[in-house]
Design an enzyme around this catalytic site. Structure first.
Site, short mmCIF file in Angstrom:
data_model
loop_
_atom_site.label_atom_id
_atom_site.label_comp_id
_atom_site.label_asym_id
_atom_site.label_seq_id
_atom_site.Cartn_x
_atom_site.Cartn_y
_atom_site.Cartn_z
N LYS A 26 -11.29 11.85 14.28
CA LYS A 26 -9.93 11.52 14.76
C LYS A 26 -9.22 12.79 15.21
CE LYS A 26 -9.40 7.89 11.33
NZ LYS A 26 -8.71 7.56 10.08
N HIS A 60 0.01 17.38 3.91
CA HIS A 60 -1.26 17.94 4.41
C HIS A 60 -1.03 19.37 4.92
CE1 HIS A 60 -2.94 14.09 3.87
NE2 HIS A 60 -3.10 13.69 5.11
N CYS A 93 -2.65 11.04 10.20
CA CYS A 93 -1.65 11.89 9.52
C CYS A 93 -1.90 13.40 9.68
CB CYS A 93 -1.58 11.51 8.05
SG CYS A 93 -3.18 11.25 7.30
N GLY A 106 0.81 -1.23 0.00
CA GLY A 106 0.00 0.00 0.00
C GLY A 106 0.84 1.27 0.00
N GLU A 145 -12.33 11.38 9.54
CA GLU A 145 -11.13 12.20 9.76
C GLU A 145 -11.35 13.27 10.84
OE1 GLU A 145 -8.78 10.95 8.10
OE2 GLU A 145 -7.13 12.39 8.03
N ASN A 201 2.33 13.63 4.93
CA ASN A 201 1.40 12.65 5.51
C ASN A 201 1.90 11.22 5.51
OD1 ASN A 201 0.76 13.42 2.66
ND2 ASN A 201 -0.46 11.55 2.76
N SER A 225 -2.37 11.06 -1.39
CA SER A 225 -1.74 9.81 -0.93
C SER A 225 -2.31 9.40 0.42
CB SER A 225 -0.22 9.96 -0.85
OG SER A 225 0.12 10.99 0.04
N GLY A 226 -2.94 10.31 1.11
CA GLY A 226 -3.58 9.98 2.39
C GLY A 226 -4.78 9.07 2.21
P1 NAP Z 1 -3.59 1.34 1.05
O1 NAP Z 1 -2.69 2.01 0.09
O2 NAP Z 1 -4.99 1.04 0.65
O3 NAP Z 1 -2.88 -0.06 1.49
C1 NAP Z 1 -3.54 -1.03 2.28
C2 NAP Z 1 -2.68 -2.26 2.48
O4 NAP Z 1 -3.46 -3.20 3.25
C3 NAP Z 1 -2.26 -2.97 1.19
O5 NAP Z 1 -0.96 -3.48 1.34
C4 NAP Z 1 -3.25 -4.12 1.10
O6 NAP Z 1 -2.72 -5.28 0.43
C5 NAP Z 1 -3.44 -4.47 2.57
N1 NAP Z 1 -4.71 -5.17 2.77
C6 NAP Z 1 -5.95 -4.80 2.35
N2 NAP Z 1 -6.86 -5.74 2.69
C7 NAP Z 1 -6.17 -6.73 3.33
C8 NAP Z 1 -6.54 -7.97 3.92
N3 NAP Z 1 -7.81 -8.41 3.89
N4 NAP Z 1 -5.57 -8.72 4.50
C9 NAP Z 1 -4.29 -8.30 4.52
N5 NAP Z 1 -3.87 -7.14 3.97
C10 NAP Z 1 -4.80 -6.36 3.39
O7 NAP Z 1 -3.69 2.16 2.42
P2 NAP Z 1 -2.62 3.19 3.07
O8 NAP Z 1 -2.93 4.57 2.66
O9 NAP Z 1 -1.26 2.66 2.86
O10 NAP Z 1 -3.03 3.13 4.60
C11 NAP Z 1 -2.70 2.02 5.41
C12 NAP Z 1 -3.12 2.28 6.84
O11 NAP Z 1 -2.39 3.41 7.35
C13 NAP Z 1 -4.61 2.65 6.97
O12 NAP Z 1 -5.11 2.10 8.15
C14 NAP Z 1 -4.60 4.16 7.01
O13 NAP Z 1 -5.71 4.70 7.66
C15 NAP Z 1 -3.30 4.43 7.76
N6 NAP Z 1 -2.67 5.73 7.47
C16 NAP Z 1 -2.46 6.15 6.19
C17 NAP Z 1 -1.82 7.36 5.96
C18 NAP Z 1 -1.56 7.90 4.57
O14 NAP Z 1 -1.12 9.07 4.47
N7 NAP Z 1 -1.78 7.14 3.51
C19 NAP Z 1 -1.38 8.11 7.03
C20 NAP Z 1 -1.58 7.65 8.33
C21 NAP Z 1 -2.21 6.45 8.53
P3 NAP Z 1 -3.07 -5.63 -1.12
O15 NAP Z 1 -2.27 -4.67 -1.98
O16 NAP Z 1 -2.63 -7.03 -1.24
O17 NAP Z 1 -4.55 -5.42 -1.28
#
Ligand code: NAP
Length: 336
Positions: free
Chosen positions: A201, A230, A145, A13, A198, A315, A175-176
């Site tokens: 939180k 952000h 974030c 991800g 959001e 973020n 990207s968030g």
């Molecule tokens: P993302 O791009 O959608 O990535 C999600 C990841 O979770 C992918 O590796 C996906 O794998 C995996 N996944 C999905 N369903 C799954 C399942 N059933 N079993 C195991 N793995 C699974 O999301 P992200 O933006 O990286 O965010 C990840 C987490 O960090 C979230 O909880 C989000 O709220 C938090 N977060 C994100 C940010 C940001 O700026 N992006 C900042 C702070 C916190 P596959 O590719 O195999 O589907």
């Protein structure tokens, strides 16, 4: 000294990729395991991922096999960038199996025995892990974030002048929303005035991090067509009178444990104040100090509250992967 083996849950991800990018050449951690959903498991990392970092996939990770998120990975620490729909149970299973889980997901942030850490602000909360019933394992979380930029700006204000109320309006990067995230037709030429969960939180996490509920927070969150970084427009009412130069001094002098311990991912200065009228900007300042610094500018009087200003933070670095790596650096430093 040999490095500590680490695995990444959700390695494919947006946050997972940033973990991989930031952990290459880390002095203390070495990636030995990658895991994601069953859609990715069994493939090599380069076949499973749609890599969109600016640097190439690190050589030793390229052909690593992606596993499912079962607690049988060859590593001591797991960094979690899992989708929140699955993160809760998976992270619990890893902690029960003896892994140190360092999470970005929201699921465990408000568990009474789980620390919600910004290392410059509340490193002492790490001791909550001793109350957890996971044996050798534990769960440590970092905030949302947008919360992280806000609390970094608020902490010096709270300590020096006291806080009465905070109003924040965010302009949050794409990207968030994870990968592939929001469709281009929804966001080009547009601003989306709603990001699910959001505002809740942002209106609750600062209290656990700052250790007080003695002020009010109102948050409004928007998604804008910026890739990373952000921006937050903040107005504050302070308990005690403060001059503009005193506030800037409090921000500029702010330091914490990561700086004292010289942790590898720590920014030299956690807060950079810009006096230019048109700064901070995501394109120019998101990568400041390894992407770990929070930029602030435009401090000026507010006709309704006392002061208003603009914050910028990266973020997926300060607000996610970089923040989690800093948490893990602090944790190993405390226990070693
Ligand atoms: P993302 O791009 O959608 O990535 C999600 C990841 O979770 C992918 O590796 C996906 O794998 C995996 N996944 C999905 N369903 C799954 C399942 N059933 N079993 C195991 N793995 C699974 O999301 P992200 O933006 O990286 O965010 C990840 C987490 O960090 C979230 O909880 C989000 O709220 C938090 N977060 C994100 C940010 C940001 O700026 N992006 C900042 C702070 C916190 P596959 O590719 O195999 O589907």
């Amino acid at each position: 000294m040999s490095k500590i083996s680490v695995g990444i849950l959700g390695a494919t991800g947006s946050v997972g990729q940033k973990f991989i990018e930031l952990l290459q050449n880390h002095p203390d951690f070495e990636i030995t395991a990658l895991a994601a959903s069953s859609r990715s498991a069994g493939k090599t990392y380069q076949d499973a991922v749609n890599w969109f970092m600016a640097t190439p996939i690190p050589e030793h990770v390229r052909n690593m096999k992606v596993s499912t998120c079962e607690p049988n990975l060859d590593c001591k620490i797991v960094f979690s960038g899992l989708d929140a729909s699955v993160a809760g149970e998976i992270e619990t299973a890893f902690a029960k199996a003896g892994y140190i889980v360092v999470s970005n997901s929201r699921n465990h942030r408000f568990d009474a025995d789980v620390p919600l850490i910004v290392p410059e602000i509340n490193p002492e909360q790490l001791s909550l892990t001793k109350k957890q019933a996971y044996g050798k394992g534990c769960i440590i979380t970092n905030p949302n974030c947008s919360t992280i930029g806000l609390v970094m700006a608020l902490k010096p204000l709270l300590d020096n002048f006291g806080l009465e109320s905070v109003n924040v309006v965010t302009l949050q990067a794409l990207s968030g929303a994870g990968y592939p995230g929001i469709s281009s037709l929804d966001i080009i030429d547009n601003v989306l005035p709603y990001i699910k969960n959001e505002e809740e939180k942002m209106e609750t996490e600062p209290y656990k991090i700052l250790g007080t509920k003695d002020f009010k927070i109102s948050a409004t969150c928007n998604r804008v067509a910026v890739i990373d970084g952000h921006t937050e427009c903040v107005a504050v009412k302070l308990k005690n009178k403060a001059r503009k130069e005193d506030i800037i001094k409090a921000w500029q002098e702010f330091r914490g444990k990561p700086q004292e311990l010289n942790l590898p991912t720590a920014p030299l200065k956690p807060i950079h104040y810009f006096s230019e009228d048109n700064f901070p900007q995501p394109k120019l300042h998101r990568n400041l100090d390894k992407g770990m610094a929070v930029s602030i500018g435009r401090l000026r009087p507010c006709p309704i509250l006392d002061y208003k200003f603009t914050i910028l933070s990266h973020n997926t670095i300060r607000g996610a992967a970089g923040g989690a790596i800093l948490n893990a650096e602090l944790f190993i430093n405390k226990i070693s």
